[in-house]
Scaffold this motif. Structure first.
Motif, PDB file in Angstrom:
ATOM      1  N   SER A 102      29.926  79.914  51.100  1.00 55.34           N
ATOM      2  CA  SER A 102      28.754  80.730  51.431  1.00 55.34           C
ATOM      3  C   SER A 102      27.547  80.313  50.596  1.00 55.34           C
ATOM      4  O   SER A 102      26.429  80.206  51.115  1.00 55.34           O
ATOM      5  N   GLY A 103      27.759  80.065  49.315  1.00 61.06           N
ATOM      6  CA  GLY A 103      26.683  79.595  48.447  1.00 61.06           C
ATOM      7  C   GLY A 103      26.187  78.221  48.849  1.00 61.06           C
ATOM      8  O   GLY A 103      24.986  77.953  48.822  1.00 61.06           O
ATOM      9  N   TYR A 104      27.101  77.369  49.235  1.00 56.98           N
ATOM     10  CA  TYR A 104      26.754  76.020  49.702  1.00 56.98           C
ATOM     11  C   TYR A 104      25.835  76.105  50.918  1.00 56.98           C
ATOM     12  O   TYR A 104      24.786  75.446  50.973  1.00 56.98           O
ATOM     13  N   LEU A 105      26.223  76.943  51.884  1.00 59.84           N
ATOM     14  CA  LEU A 105      25.401  77.092  53.095  1.00 59.84           C
ATOM     15  C   LEU A 105      24.043  77.716  52.773  1.00 59.84           C
ATOM     16  O   LEU A 105      23.023  77.316  53.338  1.00 59.84           O
ATOM     17  N   LYS A 106      24.030  78.676  51.877  1.00 56.96           N
ATOM     18  CA  LYS A 106      22.768  79.325  51.496  1.00 56.96           C
ATOM     19  C   LYS A 106      21.833  78.328  50.812  1.00 56.96           C
ATOM     20  O   LYS A 106      20.623  78.311  51.072  1.00 56.96           O
ATOM     21  N   ALA A 107      22.385  77.484  49.950  1.00 55.80           N
ATOM     22  CA  ALA A 107      21.579  76.467  49.269  1.00 55.80           C
ATOM     23  C   ALA A 107      20.966  75.500  50.279  1.00 55.80           C
ATOM     24  O   ALA A 107      19.801  75.112  50.152  1.00 55.80           O
ATOM     25  N   LYS A 108      21.742  75.130  51.295  1.00 56.74           N
ATOM     26  CA  LYS A 108      21.207  74.240  52.325  1.00 56.74           C
ATOM     27  C   LYS A 108      20.080  74.935  53.087  1.00 56.74           C
ATOM     28  O   LYS A 108      19.046  74.329  53.378  1.00 56.74           O
ATOM     29  N   GLU A 109      20.277  76.209  53.390  1.00 58.04           N
ATOM     30  CA  GLU A 109      19.263  76.969  54.123  1.00 58.04           C
ATOM     31  C   GLU A 109      17.973  77.090  53.306  1.00 58.04           C
ATOM     32  O   GLU A 109      16.879  76.837  53.816  1.00 58.04           O
ATOM     33  N   ILE A 110      18.105  77.448  52.044  1.00 56.57           N
ATOM     34  CA  ILE A 110      16.934  77.600  51.170  1.00 56.57           C
ATOM     35  C   ILE A 110      16.185  76.274  51.031  1.00 56.57           C
ATOM     36  O   ILE A 110      14.957  76.242  50.966  1.00 56.57           O
ATOM     37  N   SER A 111      16.932  75.190  51.010  1.00 61.58           N
ATOM     38  CA  SER A 111      16.341  73.857  50.867  1.00 61.58           C
ATOM     39  C   SER A 111      15.860  73.282  52.191  1.00 61.58           C
ATOM     40  O   SER A 111      15.395  72.143  52.237  1.00 61.58           O
ATOM     41  N   SER A 112      15.987  74.066  53.264  1.00 63.91           N
ATOM     42  CA  SER A 112      15.599  73.633  54.617  1.00 63.91           C
ATOM     43  C   SER A 112      16.311  72.347  55.035  1.00 63.91           C
ATOM     44  O   SER A 112      15.723  71.475  55.671  1.00 63.91           O
ATOM     45  N   LEU A 113      17.589  72.250  54.668  1.00 62.32           N
ATOM     46  CA  LEU A 113      18.392  71.084  55.040  1.00 62.32           C
ATOM     47  C   LEU A 113      19.249  71.421  56.252  1.00 62.32           C
ATOM     48  O   LEU A 113      19.897  72.476  56.285  1.00 62.32           O
ATOM     49  N   SER A 114      19.262  70.552  57.217  1.00 56.82           N
ATOM     50  CA  SER A 114      20.086  70.744  58.409  1.00 56.82           C
ATOM     51  C   SER A 114      21.544  70.477  58.080  1.00 56.82           C
ATOM     52  O   SER A 114      21.858  69.694  57.175  1.00 56.82           O
TER      53      SER A 114
END
Length: 104
Positions: A33-45
């Protein structure tokens, strides 16, 4: 260079406490969940591998739907295992089977 998500999963599988803090399906769920959130915050697909892993998690929820309750994949793995550690092992085992089936 694109990070290899499957390599990360393999590393977690080999040494869960190093990445998760403890050997547990719920620790992995928190990490993921943290991994996905970090990607989202970083605007990474999401990469193709990450998308495929998400499809696998949906498959778990559908495959274990005999429980007839709306549970997360982590809870389902736990319900069908004797403890949190074995639930994490089962998750990785099922993922390997999922990839084999998909590739055949």
């Amino acid at each position: 260079m694109e990070n290899d998500f499957y390599t990360l999963l393999e590393n977690i599988k080999k040494r869960p406490p190093l990445y998760l803090g403890w050997y547990s399906i719920f620790a992995f769920e928190s990490f993921y969940s943290g991994y996905l959130k970090a990607k989202e915050i970083s605007s990474l697909s999401l990469t193709d591998q990450e998308k495929e892993f998400q499809e696998f998690l949906i498959w778990i929820q559908e495959d274990y739907s005999s429980v007839k309750v709306n549970r997360s994949w982590s809870v389902l793995m736990f319900l069908f295992s004797s403890d949190e550690r074995k639930a994490l092992d089962k998750l990785f085992e099922l993922f390997e089977q999922y990839l084999e089936q998909k590739n055949n």
